[in-house]
Design a protein around this motif. Structure first.
Motif, PDB file in Angstrom:
ATOM      1  N   SER A 175      45.150  48.699  27.827  1.00  9.82           N
ATOM      2  CA  SER A 175      43.707  48.635  27.602  1.00  9.82           C
ATOM      3  C   SER A 175      43.063  49.998  27.833  1.00  9.82           C
ATOM      4  O   SER A 175      42.169  50.416  27.084  1.00  9.82           O
ATOM      5  CB  SER A 175      43.093  47.593  28.533  1.00  9.82           C
ATOM      6  N   THR A 176      43.526  50.709  28.861  1.00 11.47           N
ATOM      7  CA  THR A 176      43.001  52.043  29.173  1.00 11.47           C
ATOM      8  C   THR A 176      43.242  53.010  28.024  1.00 11.47           C
ATOM      9  O   THR A 176      42.353  53.753  27.613  1.00 11.47           O
ATOM     10  CB  THR A 176      43.653  52.591  30.455  1.00 11.47           C
ATOM     11  N   ASP A 224      48.680  59.344  31.662  1.00 12.32           N
ATOM     12  CA  ASP A 224      49.087  58.700  32.919  1.00 12.32           C
ATOM     13  C   ASP A 224      49.299  57.199  32.716  1.00 12.32           C
ATOM     14  O   ASP A 224      50.195  56.596  33.322  1.00 12.32           O
ATOM     15  CB  ASP A 224      48.029  58.928  34.004  1.00 12.32           C
ATOM     16  N   ALA A 225      48.482  56.606  31.849  1.00 12.90           N
ATOM     17  CA  ALA A 225      48.642  55.182  31.552  1.00 12.90           C
ATOM     18  C   ALA A 225      49.974  54.925  30.847  1.00 12.90           C
ATOM     19  O   ALA A 225      50.612  53.891  31.064  1.00 12.90           O
ATOM     20  CB  ALA A 225      47.478  54.691  30.688  1.00 12.90           C
ATOM     21  N   TRP A 226      50.407  55.874  30.012  1.00 13.89           N
ATOM     22  CA  TRP A 226      51.713  55.740  29.365  1.00 13.89           C
ATOM     23  C   TRP A 226      52.842  55.725  30.391  1.00 13.89           C
ATOM     24  O   TRP A 226      53.836  55.007  30.229  1.00 13.89           O
ATOM     25  CB  TRP A 226      51.937  56.886  28.377  1.00 13.89           C
ATOM     26  N   PRO A 246      54.799  43.274  22.158  1.00 12.52           N
ATOM     27  CA  PRO A 246      53.459  43.287  21.545  1.00 12.52           C
ATOM     28  C   PRO A 246      52.421  44.027  22.380  1.00 12.52           C
ATOM     29  O   PRO A 246      51.533  44.685  21.822  1.00 12.52           O
ATOM     30  CB  PRO A 246      53.118  41.791  21.431  1.00 12.52           C
ATOM     31  N   ILE A 247      52.529  43.938  23.698  1.00 15.63           N
ATOM     32  CA  ILE A 247      51.597  44.654  24.578  1.00 15.63           C
ATOM     33  C   ILE A 247      51.757  46.156  24.385  1.00 15.63           C
ATOM     34  O   ILE A 247      50.776  46.898  24.251  1.00 15.63           O
ATOM     35  CB  ILE A 247      51.838  44.264  26.052  1.00 15.63           C
ATOM     36  N   LEU A 252      50.832  51.689  21.219  1.00 18.03           N
ATOM     37  CA  LEU A 252      51.416  52.553  20.198  1.00 18.03           C
ATOM     38  C   LEU A 252      50.490  52.698  18.994  1.00 18.03           C
ATOM     39  O   LEU A 252      50.312  53.802  18.457  1.00 18.03           O
ATOM     40  CB  LEU A 252      52.770  51.993  19.745  1.00 18.03           C
ATOM     41  N   PHE A 253      49.900  51.597  18.572  1.00 20.53           N
ATOM     42  CA  PHE A 253      49.002  51.657  17.421  1.00 20.53           C
ATOM     43  C   PHE A 253      47.760  52.473  17.754  1.00 20.53           C
ATOM     44  O   PHE A 253      47.283  53.253  16.927  1.00 20.53           O
ATOM     45  CB  PHE A 253      48.605  50.257  16.972  1.00 20.53           C
ATOM     46  N   ASN A 254      47.209  52.302  18.954  1.00 21.63           N
ATOM     47  CA  ASN A 254      46.044  53.081  19.360  1.00 21.63           C
ATOM     48  C   ASN A 254      46.356  54.569  19.401  1.00 21.63           C
ATOM     49  O   ASN A 254      45.513  55.403  19.059  1.00 21.63           O
ATOM     50  CB  ASN A 254      45.537  52.610  20.729  1.00 21.63           C
TER      51      ASN A 254
END
Length: 290
Positions: A175-176, A224-226, A246-247, A252-254
Motif C-alpha cells: 500500500s505504501t 524501504d517498503a520493497w 497477488p499482493i 510490481l504494477f505500481n
C-alpha cells in the motif's frame, strides 16, 4: 518493451511483462532448450487468447453502458484497468474474477475523477453520503446472504482470514509503494489541477526542504517498503503463494505504472506498447526438429 531493464529490472516486473521479455531473451541463447522454449511460447499464446477474449467482452460491455460519453471529463482507461487486474492474477482460473474486478476498477477510476476534477465540495458531500448509505446496505445484504448458505471458513481458511484482516507488513508495504509512487509521479499533474496539497507538498512543509529533496525521500521510503516485501515473502512460508503473489503483483504494477511519471493518467506510448506486446503481438512458434 516500454521500459528498459535498467529502469525496471526483470524481478520487479509483473509476470506477463517479464515472461514475454524473457522468452525473447532465452530464444537468443545458443544453449536454450528448444522443447522448453516452444512449450513456454504455446503457454503464452493460450493465455494471450484467453486474455484477448476477456478484453473483447469488456470492451463491448464498456461501449454499451456509454459512461465515457456521459462523463467526458473522466479518464477513459478500460484496457489499462484490465491490464492492472491481469498483472495481479493472470491464470486461467481467475478469468471471471478479472472481468468483475475490471468493471469495478473502471467505475472507481471515474468516481476518482468526479472527486478530483469535477464535483464541488457541496456536491461531493452529498455523493459521499449516498455512496456510504448504498455501500452499507449492499455490503451487509451480500454478507448475510453468503453467510446464510456457506460458512466463512469454507471459503477462506481461518488462519489465512486472520492474517489478511490483521493488515500484515507485506500489505502495508504494498500500500505504501502504491501511494508514494502515485503521489510522486502525479505531483506535476496535481499542481496543474490546483489540487489539494499533495504528499510532496506536505513533506516539504513539515520538513522545510525542497520539492526535489521531498521526492527523493519519498522514493527512498518506497524502496524501504520493497525490503519489507522481500523479507515477508521469505519468512511467510506457511501461507500459500496463491495468496502472497497477488499482493506482490500490486506493488510490481505500481512500480511500472508510476516510475518516473503517471502512465495511467498520461496513457502514452510506453503503456500502449507494453499492453500491445502482452495482449496483441503474437509469438512465433517454430517447428521442432525431429
Amino acid at each position: 518493451m516500454g521500459s528498459s531493464s535498467i529502469e525496471i529490472p526483470l524481478f520487479k516486473r509483473t509476470d506477463r511483462i517479464k515472461t514475454k521479455t524473457y522468452i525473447s531473451i532465452y530464444e537468443q541463447d545458443t544453449n536454450s532448450n528448444e522443447i522448453l522454449l516452444e512449450f513456454a511460447k504455446m503457454d503464452f499464446i493460450c493465455l494471450q487468447a484467453i486474455h484477448q477474449e476477456e478484453a473483447r467482452k469488456l470492451s463491448m460491455w464498456w461501449k454499451n453502458i456509454g459512461l465515457s460519453k456521459r462523463l467526458p471529463f473522466s479518464r477513459d482507461r478500460l484496457i489499462e484497468c484490465y491490464f492492472l487486474v491481469l498483472s495481479i492474477y493472470f491464470e486461467t482460473c481467475h478469468s471471471r474474477a478479472r472481468v468483475m474486478m475490471t468493471k469495478c476498477i473502471t467505475h472507481i477510476s471515474m468516481l476518482d475523477d468526479i472527486y478530483d476534477v469535477y464535483g464541488t465540495l457541496e456536491e461531493l458531500h452529498l455523493l459521499t453520503n449516498g455512496i456510504q448509505s448504498v455501500t452499507l446496505i449492499t455490503t451487509g445484504y451480500s454478507f448475510l446472504t453468503c453467510a446464510s448458505y456457506i460458512g466463512i471458513e469454507e471459503v477462506i481458511p481461518k488462519d489465512v482470514f486472520d492474517w489478511v484482516t490483521s493488515f500484515p507488513e507485506i500489505i502495508k508495504a504494498t500500500s505504501t509503494i502504491g501511494r508514494l509512487m502515485n503521489n510522486v509521479a502525479s505531483y506535476e499533474l496535481e499542481q496543474k489541477r490546483n489540487h489539494v496539497a499533495s504528499v510532496v507538498q506536505c513533506y516539504v512543509m513539515e520538513h522545510e526542504c525542497s520539492e526535489e529533496e521531498a521526492c527523493k525521500k519519498l522514493l527512498k521510503m518506497s524502496n524501504d517498503a520493497w525490503k519489507i516485501i522481500n523479507k515477508e515473502f521469505v519468512t511467510q512460508n506457511k501461507l500459500p503463494l496463491s495468496l502472497i503473489w497477488p499482493i506482490i503483483n500490486v506493488a510490481l504494477f505500481n512500480e511500472f505504472i508510476y516510475l518516473g511519471k503517471d502512465l495511467y493518467t498520461n496513457s502514452d506510448h510506453i503503456i500502449k506498447e507494453t499492453i500491445s506486446d502482452v495482449l496483441i503481438e503474437p509469438i512465433q512458434i517454430h517447428k521442432l526438429k525431429d
